[in-house]
Write a protein that holds these residues in place. Structure first.
Motif, PDB file in Angstrom:
ATOM      1  N   LEU A 183       0.870  -1.177   0.000  1.00 47.15           N
ATOM      2  CA  LEU A 183       0.000   0.000   0.000  1.00 47.15           C
ATOM      3  C   LEU A 183       0.904   1.223   0.000  1.00 47.15           C
ATOM      4  O   LEU A 183       1.892   1.256   0.749  1.00 47.15           O
ATOM      5  CB  LEU A 183      -0.840   0.017   1.266  1.00 47.15           C
ATOM      6  CG  LEU A 183      -2.202  -0.670   1.193  1.00 47.15           C
ATOM      7  CD1 LEU A 183      -2.787  -0.780   2.592  1.00 47.15           C
ATOM      8  CD2 LEU A 183      -3.147   0.081   0.283  1.00 47.15           C
ATOM      9  N   CYS A 184       0.568   2.234  -0.788  1.00 41.49           N
ATOM     10  CA  CYS A 184       1.451   3.393  -0.832  1.00 41.49           C
ATOM     11  C   CYS A 184       0.671   4.670  -1.121  1.00 41.49           C
ATOM     12  O   CYS A 184      -0.223   4.666  -1.961  1.00 41.49           O
ATOM     13  CB  CYS A 184       2.543   3.186  -1.879  1.00 41.49           C
ATOM     14  SG  CYS A 184       3.875   4.378  -1.654  1.00 41.49           S
ATOM     15  N   VAL A 185       1.031   5.747  -0.418  1.00 39.83           N
ATOM     16  CA  VAL A 185       0.353   7.038  -0.641  1.00 39.83           C
ATOM     17  C   VAL A 185       1.047   7.854  -1.724  1.00 39.83           C
ATOM     18  O   VAL A 185       0.572   8.924  -2.082  1.00 39.83           O
ATOM     19  CB  VAL A 185       0.319   7.880   0.667  1.00 39.83           C
ATOM     20  CG1 VAL A 185      -0.546   7.212   1.721  1.00 39.83           C
ATOM     21  CG2 VAL A 185       1.734   8.136   1.207  1.00 39.83           C
TER      22      VAL A 185
ATOM     23  N   SER B 276       3.128   8.460  -5.609  1.00 39.71           N
ATOM     24  CA  SER B 276       2.780   8.176  -6.998  1.00 39.71           C
ATOM     25  C   SER B 276       4.017   8.197  -7.892  1.00 39.71           C
ATOM     26  O   SER B 276       4.027   8.817  -8.951  1.00 39.71           O
ATOM     27  CB  SER B 276       1.745   9.187  -7.481  1.00 39.71           C
ATOM     28  OG  SER B 276       2.072  10.469  -6.983  1.00 39.71           O
ATOM     29  N   CYS B 277       5.073   7.500  -7.439  1.00 39.53           N
ATOM     30  CA  CYS B 277       6.328   7.442  -8.202  1.00 39.53           C
ATOM     31  C   CYS B 277       6.037   6.813  -9.572  1.00 39.53           C
ATOM     32  O   CYS B 277       5.522   5.695  -9.630  1.00 39.53           O
ATOM     33  CB  CYS B 277       7.358   6.613  -7.448  1.00 39.53           C
ATOM     34  SG  CYS B 277       7.417   7.001  -5.693  1.00 39.53           S
ATOM     35  N   LYS B 278       6.415   7.509 -10.637  1.00 36.63           N
ATOM     36  CA  LYS B 278       5.957   7.083 -11.968  1.00 36.63           C
ATOM     37  C   LYS B 278       6.586   5.779 -12.447  1.00 36.63           C
ATOM     38  O   LYS B 278       6.154   5.224 -13.452  1.00 36.63           O
ATOM     39  CB  LYS B 278       6.226   8.202 -12.979  1.00 36.63           C
ATOM     40  CG  LYS B 278       5.323   9.406 -12.792  1.00 36.63           C
ATOM     41  CD  LYS B 278       5.531  10.443 -13.890  1.00 36.63           C
ATOM     42  CE  LYS B 278       4.648  11.649 -13.637  1.00 36.63           C
ATOM     43  NZ  LYS B 278       5.027  12.796 -14.497  1.00 36.63           N
ATOM     44  N   TYR B 279       7.614   5.315 -11.758  1.00 35.10           N
ATOM     45  CA  TYR B 279       8.329   4.111 -12.213  1.00 35.10           C
ATOM     46  C   TYR B 279       7.962   2.868 -11.410  1.00 35.10           C
ATOM     47  O   TYR B 279       8.448   1.795 -11.676  1.00 35.10           O
ATOM     48  CB  TYR B 279       9.852   4.351 -12.063  1.00 35.10           C
ATOM     49  CG  TYR B 279      10.188   5.012 -10.748  1.00 35.10           C
ATOM     50  CD1 TYR B 279      10.292   4.271  -9.577  1.00 35.10           C
ATOM     51  CD2 TYR B 279      10.333   6.398 -10.667  1.00 35.10           C
ATOM     52  CE1 TYR B 279      10.540   4.874  -8.360  1.00 35.10           C
ATOM     53  CE2 TYR B 279      10.583   7.024  -9.445  1.00 35.10           C
ATOM     54  CZ  TYR B 279      10.674   6.255  -8.296  1.00 35.10           C
ATOM     55  OH  TYR B 279      10.909   6.853  -7.092  1.00 35.10           O
ATOM     56  N   CYS B 280       7.102   3.004 -10.398  1.00 37.20           N
ATOM     57  CA  CYS B 280       6.921   1.900  -9.444  1.00 37.20           C
ATOM     58  C   CYS B 280       5.517   1.304  -9.504  1.00 37.20           C
ATOM     59  O   CYS B 280       4.519   2.037  -9.530  1.00 37.20           O
ATOM     60  CB  CYS B 280       7.208   2.409  -8.034  1.00 37.20           C
ATOM     61  SG  CYS B 280       6.981   1.125  -6.766  1.00 37.20           S
ATOM     62  N   GLY B 281       5.457  -0.021  -9.491  1.00 36.76           N
ATOM     63  CA  GLY B 281       4.177  -0.727  -9.536  1.00 36.76           C
ATOM     64  C   GLY B 281       3.322  -0.515  -8.294  1.00 36.76           C
ATOM     65  O   GLY B 281       2.122  -0.759  -8.307  1.00 36.76           O
TER      66      GLY B 281
HETATM   67 FE1  SF4 Z   1       5.654   3.819  -2.963  1.00 37.47          FE
HETATM   68 FE2  SF4 Z   1       6.991   2.508  -4.863  1.00 37.47          FE
HETATM   69 FE3  SF4 Z   1       7.310   5.100  -4.578  1.00 37.47          FE
HETATM   70 FE4  SF4 Z   1       8.305   3.428  -2.695  1.00 37.47          FE
HETATM   71  S1  SF4 Z   1       8.960   3.576  -4.827  1.00 37.47           S
HETATM   72  S2  SF4 Z   1       7.175   5.344  -2.375  1.00 37.47           S
HETATM   73  S3  SF4 Z   1       6.711   1.856  -2.754  1.00 37.47           S
HETATM   74  S4  SF4 Z   1       5.406   4.095  -5.149  1.00 37.47           S
END
Ligand code: SF4
Ligand code: SAM
Length: 500
Positions: free
Chosen positions: A110-112, A114-119
């Motif tokens: 679960l994540c708040v 919105s890193c564009k490269y991460c699932g």
């Molecule tokens: Fe969340 Fe992935 Fe960004 Fe880490 S890298 S903060 S898990 S979206």
């Protein structure tokens, strides 16, 4: 667990005063213009200058930004061959002939942010969300112990359901597990838990320290602040400086073992290598110690992330090898981690230019070690892994190349952390203790977990190491030989977790 909504919780994460206290005249340590001009001014370095830089790195001194920029600009392939050799020599001088192994344990996705490269980013609807409960954490831990691992890195998305209390509970759960080895001869447990989690404030970092962690690891992803803003449009992670000073705060909270990294493939790799050096130098300047390890993960394909597939800055295999070499020379005392994001053949080659740590048997789906194998499917994990070989296979491959695997976790349990370990690394003493602990933990692994093929070749490696120890004046004069002999025999008789 926090009672705030995810939105409210996100808003109170960043503490501006815990950024401002590290700034110098309101400025942080990354100056893009300065980095660009250093790269430009050091174009076409001559051979004698590069060789003098090799000598400096071989004497285990951190390089200056100009020197690193000169290495980045080397074009001559013959000089590159020399650099690869020097890189390996530095690694051997500081860390001897060993690779330390660990496994990642993904606890929540679960994540708040919105890193564009991460699932795992919050707006990726393809991702199935899970936060493992403590029973599930223990099941995962048992499956990892069963492979023979002794070190974990626990990984979390940033979310109120995986806040500091959850993180410390998971660490306690991991440490509580003990399991007989499959052959019934020995017993295994996780002896060191490292943490890869979002930046925290000093109060939470103190709780993390109390939980008994090894290393706290945060990757800056990119040191280019405009690109950073573009890739992290919302959530606490959108604050570049909150992340940039996360490890300064860790030091102030008493966590003196920290790790940095950049996600290679988001930007020109040359800039990021310079960023990592400036980061190390600023930590050295503030606290007298630099990062325990540097990571250089390459961007892998992630579900629902076109950027992860199409980035124009993807780093080639050749450039990956070069950038690792440059890091080895630039921050010679630091550990370098080569993860299973990379393909097996490449890992087998690149490990020889100065890397010190690897993972194996890794699974990065949430609950993937103990549950369905199909959790390795792409929609259920953060990104796709390149090397899915078992720990046994990788250890055998290294043994065939004469390299010993270590599961040593003695350092932080003996107080060899922070400035103590830094001084020992710089004086090339730490490698001497680790050599003994590598022998003891390798012996445990061969007795408890190795396949017959691995055992056979592993025993030869073990014998070579023991011979080298017996003929080394340091071990003879310090009386450590008697101690290691005693521990070795006790391990043969079934005792476990003996370290020096
Ligand atoms: Fe969340 Fe992935 Fe960004 Fe880490 S890298 S903060 S898990 S979206
Ligand atoms: N959420 C925390 C954070 O972002 O700091 C920690 C966990 S995050 C899953 C760990 C790291 O995974 C990130 O720092 C990033 O460098 C890496 N990562 C994210 N997406 C990736 C991808 N597509 N390929 C390779 N590594 C990736």
């Amino acid at each position: 667990m926090s009672k705030l909504s995810a939105m409210e919780w996100s808003k109170q994460v960043v503490k501006q005063d815990e950024i401002d206290k590290y700034l110098v005249n309101g400025k942080d340590f990354i100056n893009k213009e300065e980095i660009m001009s250093k790269l430009k001014n050091n174009e076409n370095p001559d051979k004698s200058y590069i060789r003098s830089i090799m000598d400096k790195a071989l004497s285990i001194h951190t390089l200056t930004p100009d020197e690193t920029a000169a290495l980045i600009n080397v074009k001559d392939e013959e000089i590159w061959e020399e650099l690869y050799e020097v890189s390996n020599n530095i690694k051997r001088k500081v860390y001897d002939n060993r690779i330390v192994f660990f496994a990642p344990l993904y606890c929540s996705n679960l994540c708040v942010n919105s890193c564009k490269y991460c699932g795992f980013r919050k707006d990726n609807s393809e991702e199935k969300r899970r936060v493992l409960n403590m029973d599930e954490i223990k099941e995962e831990t048992k499956a990892i112990i069963n492979e023979g691992h002794k070190r974990l890195i626990v990984v979390y998305g940033e979310h109120p359901l995986s806040d500091i209390d959850y993180i410390t509970d998971t660490i306690k759960a991991v440490y509580s597990v003990e399991k007989k080895s499959p052959n019934g001869k020995g017993k295994g447990n996780i002896r060191r838990v490292n943490v890869n989690a979002a930046p925290m404030d000093i109060k939470d970092l103190r709780k993390l320290k109390k939980a008994g962690i090894g290393t706290f690891q945060v990757f800056q992803e990119t040191y280019d602040r405009n690109l950073y803003a573009n890739l992290h449009p919302s959530g606490p992670k959108s604050d570049y400086r909150w992340r940039l000073y996360s490890l300064h705060r860790a030091m102030d909270a008493g966590i003196d073992d920290f790790a940095i990294g950049a996600l290679f493939g988001l930007n020109d790799w040359r800039f990021e290598v310079m960023g990592l050096l400036y980061h190390s130098l600023d930590l050295e300047r503030h606290f007298g110690i630099g990062p325990h390890t540097i990571s250089f993960p390459r961007l892998n394909f992630a579900s629902g992330s076109p950027l992860s597939k199409n980035s124009k800055y993807k780093v080639s295999d050749e450039n990956l090898k070069k950038l690792i070499t440059i890091l080895r020379l630039s921050v010679p005392y630091t550990g370098l981690i080569l993860t299973a994001r990379e393909q097996p053949d490449l890992r087998d080659d690149i490990i020889k230019v100065g890397c010190t740590q690897m993972d194996a048997s890794s699974k990065i789906g949430i609950g993937a070690y103990s549950q369905n194998k199909d959790l390795q499917e792409e929609e259920k994990q953060q990104f796709m892994l390149g090397d899915t070989r078992s720990l046994d296979e990788v250890i055998r491959k290294l043994a065939n190349d004469g390299i010993i695997t270590s599961f040593c976790t003695a350092g932080y349990r003996c107080g060899r952390t922070g400035d103590k370990i830094m001084d020992m690394l710089r004086d090339c003493k730490e490698g001497k203790f680790c050599k003994l602990n590598a022998v003891l933990t390798y012996k445990e692994y061969l007795d408890d977990y190795a396949s017959p093929e691995t055992k056979e070749i592993g025993k030869k490696v073990l014998l070579n190491e023991i011979e080298a120890i017996k003929s080394n004046p340091f071990y003879i004069n310090s009386g450590l030989i008697e101690k290691v002999n005693d521990y070795y025999n006790r391990i043969s008789n079934g005792e476990r977790d003996l370290f020096i």
